[in-house]
Structures are given as structure tokens and as C-alpha cells.
Design a protein around this motif. Sequence first.
Motif, PDB file in Angstrom:
ATOM      1  N   ARG A 196       3.598   7.303   8.094  1.00 56.63           N
ATOM      2  CA  ARG A 196       3.912   7.557   6.537  1.00 56.63           C
ATOM      3  C   ARG A 196       3.832   7.638   5.529  1.00 56.63           C
ATOM      4  NH1 ARG A 196       5.300  12.127   9.239  1.00 56.63           N
ATOM      5  NH2 ARG A 196       6.793  12.904   6.973  1.00 56.63           N
ATOM      6  N   ILE A 197       2.826   6.852   5.852  1.00 58.19           N
ATOM      7  CA  ILE A 197       1.910   6.890   4.364  1.00 58.19           C
ATOM      8  C   ILE A 197       1.011   8.009   4.542  1.00 58.19           C
ATOM      9  CG2 ILE A 197      -0.234   5.499   3.154  1.00 58.19           C
ATOM     10  CD1 ILE A 197       0.689   2.724   5.210  1.00 58.19           C
ATOM     11  N   PRO A 198       1.425   8.354   2.685  1.00 52.03           N
ATOM     12  CA  PRO A 198       0.287   9.693   2.779  1.00 52.03           C
ATOM     13  C   PRO A 198      -1.176   9.495   2.564  1.00 52.03           C
ATOM     14  CG  PRO A 198       1.758   9.482   0.340  1.00 52.03           C
ATOM     15  CD  PRO A 198       2.261   7.401   1.350  1.00 52.03           C
ATOM     16  N   VAL A 199      -2.053  10.321   2.834  1.00 54.05           N
ATOM     17  CA  VAL A 199      -3.770   9.975   2.750  1.00 54.05           C
ATOM     18  C   VAL A 199      -4.331  11.185   2.524  1.00 54.05           C
ATOM     19  CG1 VAL A 199      -4.991   9.657   5.060  1.00 54.05           C
ATOM     20  CG2 VAL A 199      -2.759   8.392   5.335  1.00 54.05           C
ATOM     21  N   THR A 200      -5.256  10.508   1.404  1.00 52.14           N
ATOM     22  CA  THR A 200      -5.867  11.936   1.225  1.00 52.14           C
ATOM     23  C   THR A 200      -7.037  11.490   2.192  1.00 52.14           C
ATOM     24  OG1 THR A 200      -5.114  11.240  -0.631  1.00 52.14           O
ATOM     25  CG2 THR A 200      -7.320  13.315  -0.756  1.00 52.14           C
ATOM     26  N   VAL A 201      -7.869  12.666   2.921  1.00 47.80           N
ATOM     27  CA  VAL A 201      -9.245  12.657   2.392  1.00 47.80           C
ATOM     28  C   VAL A 201     -10.487  13.005   1.734  1.00 47.80           C
ATOM     29  CG1 VAL A 201     -11.151  13.218   4.740  1.00 47.80           C
ATOM     30  CG2 VAL A 201      -8.667  12.612   5.688  1.00 47.80           C
ATOM     31  N   GLU A 202     -11.861  12.494   1.667  1.00 45.91           N
ATOM     32  CA  GLU A 202     -12.552  12.808   0.309  1.00 45.91           C
ATOM     33  C   GLU A 202     -14.042  12.965   1.162  1.00 45.91           C
ATOM     34  OE1 GLU A 202     -12.013  13.582  -2.425  1.00 45.91           O
ATOM     35  OE2 GLU A 202      -9.794  12.938  -3.255  1.00 45.91           O
ATOM     36  N   TYR A 203     -14.255  14.088   1.197  1.00 49.53           N
ATOM     37  CA  TYR A 203     -15.757  13.544   1.097  1.00 49.53           C
ATOM     38  C   TYR A 203     -16.151  12.204   0.390  1.00 49.53           C
ATOM     39  CZ  TYR A 203     -16.579  18.352   3.518  1.00 49.53           C
ATOM     40  OH  TYR A 203     -16.561  19.108   4.964  1.00 49.53           O
ATOM     41  N   VAL A 253       1.340  -1.094  -0.087  1.00 48.84           N
ATOM     42  CA  VAL A 253       0.404   0.204   0.286  1.00 48.84           C
ATOM     43  C   VAL A 253       0.922   1.014   0.295  1.00 48.84           C
ATOM     44  CG1 VAL A 253      -1.751   1.141   1.245  1.00 48.84           C
ATOM     45  CG2 VAL A 253      -2.097  -1.507   1.023  1.00 48.84           C
ATOM     46  N   GLU A 254       0.614   1.969  -1.224  1.00 47.06           N
ATOM     47  CA  GLU A 254       1.314   3.179  -1.300  1.00 47.06           C
ATOM     48  C   GLU A 254       0.692   4.630  -0.743  1.00 47.06           C
ATOM     49  OE1 GLU A 254       3.512   2.950  -4.870  1.00 47.06           O
ATOM     50  OE2 GLU A 254       4.805   1.357  -4.557  1.00 47.06           O
ATOM     51  N   ARG A 255      -0.966   4.371  -0.683  1.00 49.40           N
ATOM     52  CA  ARG A 255      -1.853   5.570  -0.333  1.00 49.40           C
ATOM     53  C   ARG A 255      -2.707   4.877   0.003  1.00 49.40           C
ATOM     54  NH1 ARG A 255      -0.459  10.437  -2.470  1.00 49.40           N
ATOM     55  NH2 ARG A 255       1.352  11.036  -3.413  1.00 49.40           N
ATOM     56  N   ILE A 256      -3.042   5.777   1.049  1.00 48.06           N
ATOM     57  CA  ILE A 256      -4.712   5.651   1.194  1.00 48.06           C
ATOM     58  C   ILE A 256      -5.770   6.534   1.333  1.00 48.06           C
ATOM     59  CG2 ILE A 256      -6.068   5.396   3.449  1.00 48.06           C
ATOM     60  CD1 ILE A 256      -3.169   4.164   4.702  1.00 48.06           C
ATOM     61  N   ALA A 312     -12.502  10.577   9.770  1.00 44.34           N
ATOM     62  CA  ALA A 312     -11.007   9.983   8.851  1.00 44.34           C
ATOM     63  C   ALA A 312     -10.136  11.538   8.970  1.00 44.34           C
ATOM     64  CB  ALA A 312     -11.329  10.487   7.501  1.00 44.34           C
ATOM     65  N   LEU A 313     -10.478  12.937   9.306  1.00 37.19           N
ATOM     66  CA  LEU A 313      -9.224  13.592   9.145  1.00 37.19           C
ATOM     67  C   LEU A 313      -8.556  13.403  10.283  1.00 37.19           C
ATOM     68  CD1 LEU A 313     -11.530  17.073   9.210  1.00 37.19           C
ATOM     69  CD2 LEU A 313      -9.743  15.477   6.952  1.00 37.19           C
ATOM     70  N   VAL A 314      -9.188  13.295  10.864  1.00 36.24           N
ATOM     71  CA  VAL A 314      -8.004  12.033  12.932  1.00 36.24           C
ATOM     72  C   VAL A 314      -7.144  11.547  12.365  1.00 36.24           C
ATOM     73  CG1 VAL A 314      -8.114  11.586  14.934  1.00 36.24           C
ATOM     74  CG2 VAL A 314      -9.949  13.399  14.393  1.00 36.24           C
ATOM     75  N   GLY A 315      -7.616  10.598  11.134  1.00 37.81           N
ATOM     76  CA  GLY A 315      -7.160   9.207  10.687  1.00 37.81           C
ATOM     77  C   GLY A 315      -5.540   9.329   9.747  1.00 37.81           C
ATOM     78  N   GLU A 316      -6.287  10.731   9.005  1.00 42.60           N
ATOM     79  CA  GLU A 316      -5.195  11.044   7.953  1.00 42.60           C
ATOM     80  C   GLU A 316      -3.710  11.713   8.971  1.00 42.60           C
ATOM     81  OE1 GLU A 316      -6.433  15.288   6.421  1.00 42.60           O
ATOM     82  OE2 GLU A 316      -4.149  14.746   4.624  1.00 42.60           O
TER      83      GLU A 316
END
Length: 365
Positions: A77-84, A50-53, A65-69
Amino acid sequence: SMNGYEHYMLKEIYEQPDALRNAMRGRLNDQDATAVFGGLNLTPQQLRSVERIILTGCGTSWHSALVGEYMIEELSRIPVTVEYASELRYRNPPIENNTLVFGITQSGETADTLAALNETKRKGHRTLAICNVVGSSIAQASDGGVYLHAGPEIGVASTKAFTSQCCVLAMLALYFGRMRHMSFETGGRIIEDLRRLPATIEQALTCDAEVRKVAEKYQSASNVLYLGRRYNFPTALEGALKLKEISYIHAEGYPAAEMKHGPIALVDADTPSIFIMPRGTTYDKVLSNMEEVKARGGPVIAIASSDDTEIRKIADDVIMIPEAPEFLQPIVSVIPLQLLSYHIAVLRGCDVDKPRNLAKSVTVE
Ligand code: F6R
């Protein structure tokens, strides 16, 4: 039943220490200093690649989700994006290979979250659910996932699901961290931090009487600002949402430093600002943000660490919360905010468990 509580929301607020114990039961492994999950349905190789979440959800679940990011990026250190979820399903973003998509949902029935997961799954990405209701549509539609085990949440305003989601995300951050660079010692320390959390929440709940006084003082406000930084920024958004949905008071959450870019124009003697400012890396910065608001005549309320005696000299009102490591602070600092919206709603005669215009699960888009 309500077990002697006047509302389901209050009962569910007080269930949070147990909800957190249930979320962690059987999932912390001292031997390997990591978390274990039974239902991810992915091989260690698939998880290692997994390279991105992407974390997606709606409302309160979007806040967790924002907290999780912040947790996953800091600990693994995995890049995370939060989306509605409602945006993710239609905006057709480019999603790289080896992206793992988590749908976060209490009910497991939210139409937009289900559609966002189905759309990303159709594109060939792996989808997992962080979900409370066993066997729900989203639990079934995803490749696997993690149940919260928080028990039924009946009050329309989400409380124990939020803190349980944050707890599961912290365990996932530990898990992905240990799969990569995180040392055995650090993993062990995080497990200890997590184990202390239910008792910390028990202690946080003792702020209730203090919160009630603050509720009485500010119950007639028409606008309230919630401000925090880093891990306490999503908590600010969540505090504002809780107040809006059950007491019908307009509220906004902001990263505290954004105040000077516009919202500070709202500050006047009738607009209280709630600063979520337990001790941590940005404490001094948030303190100066608070002084800026105070200098413009706005009432300021601090949610602060219990050993912070100095803050009483600056803030008009102070609610003390127990110490916690920064990545777990949102789970602690949301407690007084849940109680504050509860008490204000009761004082204003609102229907706490069934606020107007809202439904517990939003199965239409
Ligand atoms: C807030 C609230 C809603 C839900 C949102 C998502 O208190 O209840 O904002 O969080 O409708 O619901 P779930 O988590 O069931 O997908």
C-alpha cells in the motif's frame, strides 16, 4: 558457451527457473515471514519512513517497473510512480520528502537510468539500484540496492533479467508490506508462492512445442496486438517489445479494455491479437474484449490457464500456462511470449542474438 542451445536468447529463456532460484537464495526468511536484503544500506527507521516510491528504467526494465508498481501498491500500500528514466532526468517533477527511488537495470550502464538516479540523488532523495551486473556504474552510483544474480545476459533481447527483476520487486513488496500492515500469515503464504515459482516456470517452458506451431502460423504477420489487464498489462507491453526487437514485426501492447478506444480499428483478418488471460479477477472482462475482436474478424490467440478448457471454443489458438497467484502471473505469462518472438524471429531468418540497430547496453542518451 551456449550449452547446446542454438542462440543465447533461447539458453537464457531456459535458464529462468535457475535465475529465479538465484534471485531468491538467502532472501526469504520464514522466521519473520518476510524478505531480507543485504545491500539496501538504509536503517529500518529510514525504510519505515518511506511514503512514496519511484521506479525508473528503460525498455524491458521499465516494463518490470510497471509490474513492480502493481505488486508494491497491492502488497504494501505504498504509492508507486513509474517513470521512463529518459523523461525523469529532464522533466524535473516535484518529488515529495521520504520518496525512495529505484533504478531498474540489467546492465547497470544505461545512460538515462544513471542520469535519472544522479538527478534524484542530487535533490537529496535516496536511490537504490535493482541491477544484474555487479560493480556496474549504476550499482556504484546508487546508495545501495539488490542484485539479480541472474548470471550474464548475452542475447540483446532481455529475458531472464525481466523475470528476475519482477521476482526481486515481489520480494521488495513483501518486505515493505511486512514492515507495515501485512500479517505473518499473509507473508508466509507469499513466501510459499515465491518458492513454487521456479518449478512453475519449468512447467511453463513445456509450452515450447505448442508455441512453435503458433509461430509457424503467424510468422508472416505485419502487425500483432498484445492485450492483457492488471498484472498482465505490462506483460502485453513486454511481449510486443520482444516481437518488435528481434523479428521486426510491428506490435503493440495495450490494456485489453483500451481496444475500444481506438486500436480495435486496426483489427482485420491479417492482424492477430494475443490475449494474456490466465484466470483472475478480470478474466471475464478480457474474455468479452476477446469476443469483440473476434466479431470483427481478427484472429485471436489466448495465453490461458491450463484448466481453461472453454477458451478453446472461442480462441483460434491456445497456449496453456500453469496456475500462479495473480501478482506472480507476469513472470509466468511472459514465458510463451518470449518463446513466440524467438521462434518467429528464427523462422524469418533474423539474427536473434544481435538484432539490427540495437546494442546490449545503451550508454548514450
Ligand atoms: C529489451 C532490451 C532493452 C533494455 C533497455 C534497458 O529486450 O534489452 O529494452 O531493457 O535498454 O537496459 P538495462 O536493463 O540494461 O538498463
